[in-house]
Scaffold this active site. Sequence first.
Site, PDB file in Angstrom:
ATOM      1  N   ALA A 122       0.785  -1.243   0.000  1.00 30.64           N
ATOM      2  CA  ALA A 122       0.000   0.000   0.000  1.00 30.64           C
ATOM      3  C   ALA A 122       0.815   1.292   0.000  1.00 30.64           C
ATOM      4  CB  ALA A 122      -0.928   0.004   1.218  1.00 30.64           C
ATOM      5  N   ALA A 123       2.059   1.269   0.456  1.00 34.38           N
ATOM      6  CA  ALA A 123       2.840   2.516   0.528  1.00 34.38           C
ATOM      7  C   ALA A 123       3.090   3.073  -0.867  1.00 34.38           C
ATOM      8  CB  ALA A 123       4.167   2.252   1.238  1.00 34.38           C
ATOM      9  N   PRO A 124       3.134   4.394  -0.987  1.00 31.94           N
ATOM     10  CA  PRO A 124       3.082   5.427   0.060  1.00 31.94           C
ATOM     11  C   PRO A 124       1.680   5.788   0.546  1.00 31.94           C
ATOM     12  CG  PRO A 124       3.407   6.468  -2.051  1.00 31.94           C
ATOM     13  CD  PRO A 124       3.442   5.000  -2.319  1.00 31.94           C
ATOM     14  N   GLY A 125       0.630   5.225  -0.094  1.00 32.27           N
ATOM     15  CA  GLY A 125      -0.709   5.419   0.448  1.00 32.27           C
ATOM     16  C   GLY A 125      -1.714   6.104  -0.454  1.00 32.27           C
ATOM     17  N   GLY A 126      -1.312   6.498  -1.650  1.00 30.78           N
ATOM     18  CA  GLY A 126      -2.236   7.221  -2.518  1.00 30.78           C
ATOM     19  C   GLY A 126      -3.506   6.450  -2.818  1.00 30.78           C
TER      20      GLY A 126
ATOM     21  N   GLU B 109       2.011  -3.235   4.147  1.00 27.75           N
ATOM     22  CA  GLU B 109       3.290  -2.850   3.544  1.00 27.75           C
ATOM     23  C   GLU B 109       4.411  -3.647   4.216  1.00 27.75           C
ATOM     24  OE1 GLU B 109       6.230  -1.729   1.443  1.00 27.75           O
ATOM     25  OE2 GLU B 109       4.229  -1.002   0.899  1.00 27.75           O
TER      26      GLU B 109
ATOM     27  N   ARG C 297       8.957   2.297   4.249  1.00 27.45           N
ATOM     28  CA  ARG C 297       7.755   2.654   3.496  1.00 27.45           C
ATOM     29  C   ARG C 297       6.501   2.523   4.356  1.00 27.45           C
ATOM     30  NH1 ARG C 297       7.611   2.850  -1.968  1.00 27.45           N
ATOM     31  NH2 ARG C 297       5.727   1.577  -2.105  1.00 27.45           N
TER      32      ARG C 297
ATOM     33  N   ASP D 201      -1.707  -3.469  -6.402  1.00 28.62           N
ATOM     34  CA  ASP D 201      -0.838  -2.692  -7.284  1.00 28.62           C
ATOM     35  C   ASP D 201       0.566  -3.210  -7.008  1.00 28.62           C
ATOM     36  OD1 ASP D 201      -0.301  -0.594  -9.178  1.00 28.62           O
ATOM     37  OD2 ASP D 201       0.554   0.534  -7.529  1.00 28.62           O
TER      38      ASP D 201
ATOM     39  N   CYS E 112       2.798  -0.539 -13.128  1.00 27.49           N
ATOM     40  CA  CYS E 112       3.215   0.585 -13.969  1.00 27.49           C
ATOM     41  C   CYS E 112       4.393   0.157 -14.831  1.00 27.49           C
ATOM     42  CB  CYS E 112       3.545   1.819 -13.134  1.00 27.49           C
ATOM     43  SG  CYS E 112       4.797   1.554 -11.864  1.00 27.49           S
TER      44      CYS E 112
END
Length: 288
Positions: A106-110, A129, A134, A173, A222
Site C-alpha cells: 500500500a505505501a506510500p498510500g495514494g 506494507e 515505506r 498494485d 506501472c
Amino acid sequence: MESKLAQIYSQDELIALKESFEKPKNICVFLNFLKADEDLIEAEFKDLKYQKLNHFCYLFKAEDKGILSRMKAFNEGHFYIQNYASYLCAKNLNAKANESVLDMCAAPGGKSINLANFMQNQGYLACVEANKERFFTLQKNLKNYNVKAKIFLKDSKSIGHLCPLKFDKILLDAPCSTLAKTGFENAKSLKEIKKLSLLQKKLLHSALKALKHGGELVYSTCTFLREENEEVLENALNSEFELEFLELDLEGVRAKEAKSDFKELSKARRILPCENYDGFFIAKMRKI
C-alpha cells in the site's frame, strides 16, 4: 527490451511510449473529501488554470507542480498529487462503504486514500506494507489524510494464509520494474524481471486466497512487460482459482487490450501513456 515490446505495441505506439518520457507530464490531484469540501479546495486553486476531470480529480499544467506541493491545503491533506492512471486502478475496484477492503503493497498510500474516500471511511480498510521505511511513510500519510484504516507491517505473500476468504475487495498494485515511470534507459535485467514476475505471481495467489467467493480484485502495474502483467494473470488462471474477468471503466483514456492467447484476458487493458498520465496495466477479476 524493444524486441519484447514490439510484440505488444505497434511501431507508432512504441514511438509514443518513448516520446512520453521526454516532457514533464501534467499534474493530477485527487481531492480528499475526508478533510475538505469541493468549494474549500477550489478556492485554493482559484489562481491556477485547471481541468476538472471528475468529482475527485483535477488536472493542472506540469509547471504548476511546485506551486501545488507548497500549498497549505496540500500539506494539510486536502488533496493528494497522484498520477491519473493510479487513480483509475483504485477507482475500478469500486470499493463501497461497509465493505471489507484490502490494499496490498500500500505505501506510500495514494490508493489507500482513494479507497477511503470511495468508502467514506466506513467499513474495514486494511493496508499492508512489507518495507519498514515505506510502512512509516504510509502510516504518516494516512494519518494526515484522516484515513481510517488498519495498517500492517507484513509481507503480503502471507495474507492469504493468515486471512483466508476475508475480503470483499482487494487492490494489488504490485511491485514491478516501473518501466512506465522510469523509461527504457533504466530497464531492469532479464534476471531481475523474472524475479519480479515470480513475486507478482505469489502476491496474486495470496490475494486470491484472501478474497471471498464473489469478491473482486484489481491487479495493476506501472510497467509494459508481459512477464509482469499477462503472464502473472495467466498463471492465476492455471491455478486452483476460478476467475471471471470484468470490464474496466477507464474514463476515456487511451488503452489497448492485453496481449494473451487466453481469451479471458481480453478485458484487461494497457493504458497508453501521454502528457496527462503514465502507462499502466490494469485487470479486474471476480473469484467465483
